[in-house]
Design a protein around this motif. Sequence first.
Motif, PDB file in Angstrom:
ATOM      1  N   ARG A   1      38.176 105.785 128.084  1.00 63.04           N
ATOM      2  CA  ARG A   1      36.845 105.535 127.539  1.00 63.04           C
ATOM      3  C   ARG A   1      36.898 104.508 126.419  1.00 63.04           C
ATOM      4  NH1 ARG A   1      33.566 110.840 126.129  1.00 63.04           N
ATOM      5  NH2 ARG A   1      31.931 109.287 125.908  1.00 63.04           N
ATOM      6  N   ILE A   2      37.935 104.604 125.587  1.00 61.35           N
ATOM      7  CA  ILE A   2      38.068 103.652 124.490  1.00 61.35           C
ATOM      8  C   ILE A   2      38.347 102.253 125.046  1.00 61.35           C
ATOM      9  CG2 ILE A   2      39.550 102.981 122.538  1.00 61.35           C
ATOM     10  CD1 ILE A   2      37.600 105.226 121.896  1.00 61.35           C
ATOM     11  N   SER A   3      39.223 102.173 126.023  1.00 63.08           N
ATOM     12  CA  SER A   3      39.594 100.860 126.571  1.00 63.08           C
ATOM     13  C   SER A   3      38.466 100.213 127.366  1.00 63.08           C
ATOM     14  CB  SER A   3      40.846 100.992 127.451  1.00 63.08           C
ATOM     15  OG  SER A   3      40.601 101.868 128.526  1.00 63.08           O
TER      16      SER A   3
ATOM     17  N   MET B   1      41.508 100.423 117.813  1.00 71.30           N
ATOM     18  CA  MET B   1      42.498 101.482 117.935  1.00 71.30           C
ATOM     19  C   MET B   1      43.897 100.936 118.225  1.00 71.30           C
ATOM     20  SD  MET B   1      40.800 103.970 117.016  1.00 71.30           S
ATOM     21  CE  MET B   1      42.299 104.931 117.005  1.00 71.30           C
ATOM     22  N   ALA B   2      43.961  99.842 118.963  1.00 73.16           N
ATOM     23  CA  ALA B   2      45.269  99.234 119.212  1.00 73.16           C
ATOM     24  C   ALA B   2      45.900  98.783 117.900  1.00 73.16           C
ATOM     25  CB  ALA B   2      45.125  98.058 120.178  1.00 73.16           C
TER      26      ALA B   2
ATOM     27  N   SER C   1      51.372 104.985 127.219  1.00 73.35           N
ATOM     28  CA  SER C   1      52.154 105.565 128.310  1.00 73.35           C
ATOM     29  C   SER C   1      51.920 107.060 128.484  1.00 73.35           C
ATOM     30  CB  SER C   1      53.650 105.302 128.070  1.00 73.35           C
ATOM     31  OG  SER C   1      54.074 105.854 126.840  1.00 73.35           O
ATOM     32  N   LEU C   2      51.573 107.751 127.404  1.00 74.90           N
ATOM     33  CA  LEU C   2      51.383 109.205 127.488  1.00 74.90           C
ATOM     34  C   LEU C   2      49.972 109.615 127.066  1.00 74.90           C
ATOM     35  CD1 LEU C   2      54.775 110.520 126.024  1.00 74.90           C
ATOM     36  CD2 LEU C   2      54.129 110.208 128.408  1.00 74.90           C
ATOM     37  N   ALA C   3      48.992 108.792 127.383  1.00 78.43           N
ATOM     38  CA  ALA C   3      47.620 109.039 126.916  1.00 78.43           C
ATOM     39  C   ALA C   3      47.100 110.424 127.293  1.00 78.43           C
ATOM     40  CB  ALA C   3      46.691 107.938 127.418  1.00 78.43           C
TER      41      ALA C   3
ATOM     42  N   GLU D   1      39.276 107.927 117.673  1.00 76.70           N
ATOM     43  CA  GLU D   1      38.847 107.629 119.036  1.00 76.70           C
ATOM     44  C   GLU D   1      37.632 108.461 119.427  1.00 76.70           C
ATOM     45  OE1 GLU D   1      41.966 107.672 121.981  1.00 76.70           O
ATOM     46  OE2 GLU D   1      43.455 107.088 120.498  1.00 76.70           O
ATOM     47  N   LEU D   2      37.661 109.740 119.063  1.00 75.60           N
ATOM     48  CA  LEU D   2      36.534 110.616 119.385  1.00 75.60           C
ATOM     49  C   LEU D   2      35.255 110.142 118.714  1.00 75.60           C
ATOM     50  CD1 LEU D   2      38.249 114.089 119.202  1.00 75.60           C
ATOM     51  CD2 LEU D   2      37.163 113.100 121.204  1.00 75.60           C
TER      52      LEU D   2
END
Length: 793
Positions: free
Chosen positions: A6-8, A17-18, A32-34, A110-111
């Motif tokens: 959703r963020i991307s 966020m990056a 990798s472990l989202a 992110e939320l």
Amino acid sequence: MSLWKRISSHADCEQRMAAYYDEKGLLDLRLSLAPWIEDRIMSEQLTPSSTDQYERIALKFNEDLQQKLLSTRTSSDQTLKYRIVELCALIQRTPAVELYTYLRSGLQKELQLAAEKTVVSTGCQSSMPLNPYMNMNNTAAGLAMGSAYMDTSEGLGAVVAPGVVAPGVVGPGVSEVMHNGSVTPMPVRPKIELYNVTVEIQRSFNDFMQCVKALNMLSQSYHYVLNQHNNPDAEATFKRCIEEKGNIVALLRRSFMCYEFLQDLVITELKNWRRQQALAGNGAPFNETTLDEIQRCFEQLEVFVTQLLSAVKETIAVRLMNAEDIELTQLLEQIQCAQKNLVCSAFIVDKQPPQVMKTNTRFAASVRWLLGSQLGLHMNPPTVECIIMSELQAQRFVSKRTHEGSNCNLGGQSSGEIQNCASAMEYQQNTHVFSAGFRNMQLKKIKRAEKKGTESVMDEKFALCFFATTTVNDYQIHVWTLSLPVVVIVHGNQEPQSWATITWDNAFADIVRDPFVVTDRVTWAQLSIALNTKFGSTTQRALTGENLDFLCECHCVTCIAYSKNCYYILIYTSLDEKLQRDNVAGEYISWNQFCKEPLPDRNFTFWDWFFAIMKLTKDHLLSMWKAGRITGFINRAKAQNDLMQATTGIGTFLVRFSDSELGGVTIAYVNQYGTVTMVSPWIARDLQIINLADRIRDLDALRCLHPTDVNVQPLDRDSAFGEFYTTRDEEKPRSDGYVRTSVHVRTGDDTGSISGTPHHPMQSPHQDSMSMPNGDFGMTDFDSISNFDVYKI
């Protein structure tokens, strides 16, 4: 859809966020472990009771994270393998608590971003529910990440992380906050569309119902196992039940996280509505119907939380192990606490009492329970009672309620005697409003605290406390709420200073505060907004930039001070003037400067002067002010300079508010010698005898009105004020031999001011003569004025 997906899907969010994760070198780990990181952190217990417990959670997360990374090394991608080794090394070098806290904080950000994109944007089609997991009030995690704070003033209980403005909370016009004595920019959040909140609640509830279906299947399997002891399939079924119950518990936790975030969001919107209600006390626009939309959200949340409670109890009833299910018991307690918070938060004052309240004067108010019909309270409506509390009593009561729960004894808490202070709640079927109206209350007595220093009764704040007790499903519910602050007076001459207290509190109180703490200094930019709101709502015409510049001078540059025998003109280059204005606008104005300390060379304060002008305009100059015929806020020196530069020459005049007489209006004009004459100010008593327009008509020296706006052409006197003249009957001879006379204003010498009208202190306003946005303040009590002179040409 995972949270990171959703963020991307929003480039701006992904970039922010990056940058956040890359600061610690954790971006690749997050990518990798989202899903695993989200599920793991979101499923952790929300309220670790100690620092040690929080550290154990962090250490376990660290170990599991490394195991998860190592399990991905089977990939054929050599680059990825090397990167996994680097990430494992990074994890080993980073303290477990620091790593866990940083990732947890990242998910919170992110939320918040996802919530804004989902709730604010219209027609969002994302199916992922909002998962709020970062309510860190009074927890060790909160200590690690920065303490959160809770509203204790009204029992609303929404938790907001420090430095983060909750979605939908927008300040009262000025996007800046004080931090350590300085002003820092505050991000302005977009307004929440409550319709989209209701959509999000329904979506989350629908997702939860999938968990209910799984729970029903588990219950059936559980009863099958109980009844089939000798069946060879019973053991396998029992093992599946254990696994299914574990999955259901995880789903229940996620559903509660979604619910908790949505509840906080709605309660925050209610707080914002109440903040707007306070600003409306100063005359700001206020949409009361928004409360109906908020009520719909409350009703949806009540359905949601009731079903959650039922599901958790049913899950607890599925006892597959001998040990008590501690985790579910804790979850049940958290949901019950959230429901209690929801029910108590829904009890509010929807119609505020007058904020300047005179003893032995009747007044009205009403309270509303946004969940009345939802809880079935309308079938047996409770009675709401009201008492008045001092500021200290309110603080003690709120503190006691916070630590001991809502069942607080109100005995001995009253600071006065109120008649007609009880009212039964009523339900309106067509509007779904469940409220109690107090239409005939009267404050008979008031007990005041001992004053300290320069404090006066006009500085003392009280509040009405409304409370009720009722029973729902064998549970006793105690609810209460406080009104906005009120100042209690016994005489009309106390009103001006009382309105200063209320105006300051309404404008500058925080949404979250202890009763009734408010900052004692604000910037001029903030104060100017409050003054403009107050004056504009009272006189139906907002202040101009030039008006505010003049008020700024009164407060910050003290240009109001002048000598009668010496005039001066301040001339700036455009750049210098702008720099001065910008500098002054950022200066702080204290409460004492606002309404306690006299202006230079004056025996009255800024608020005394501003309040008197506001009353005079409302009572006697309203039509002319609205039509733009009165310049008003201009100092003596600038008025003289503008008139001397006017191209219309002799007879050019303007109307300004006196800066030496409380509640006075005066005329400055170019006389026959080409100099400027200042007419002695007229006050309300003068204008009751002959209005301003007629006085202007009677002064033959006045010919052309100097425009209040440089873009407007000058107007002939009669064209400018003709519509405000009083129609005069033609003179007829009297049969008794008397000669008719008329009252005119005497003109003086050609180079100075005209004296004659005595200086009068501002008198007490009558209760019913002038309406203000939140209560009454009236006209001057002219019967008490003596030594009034009338002059005739």
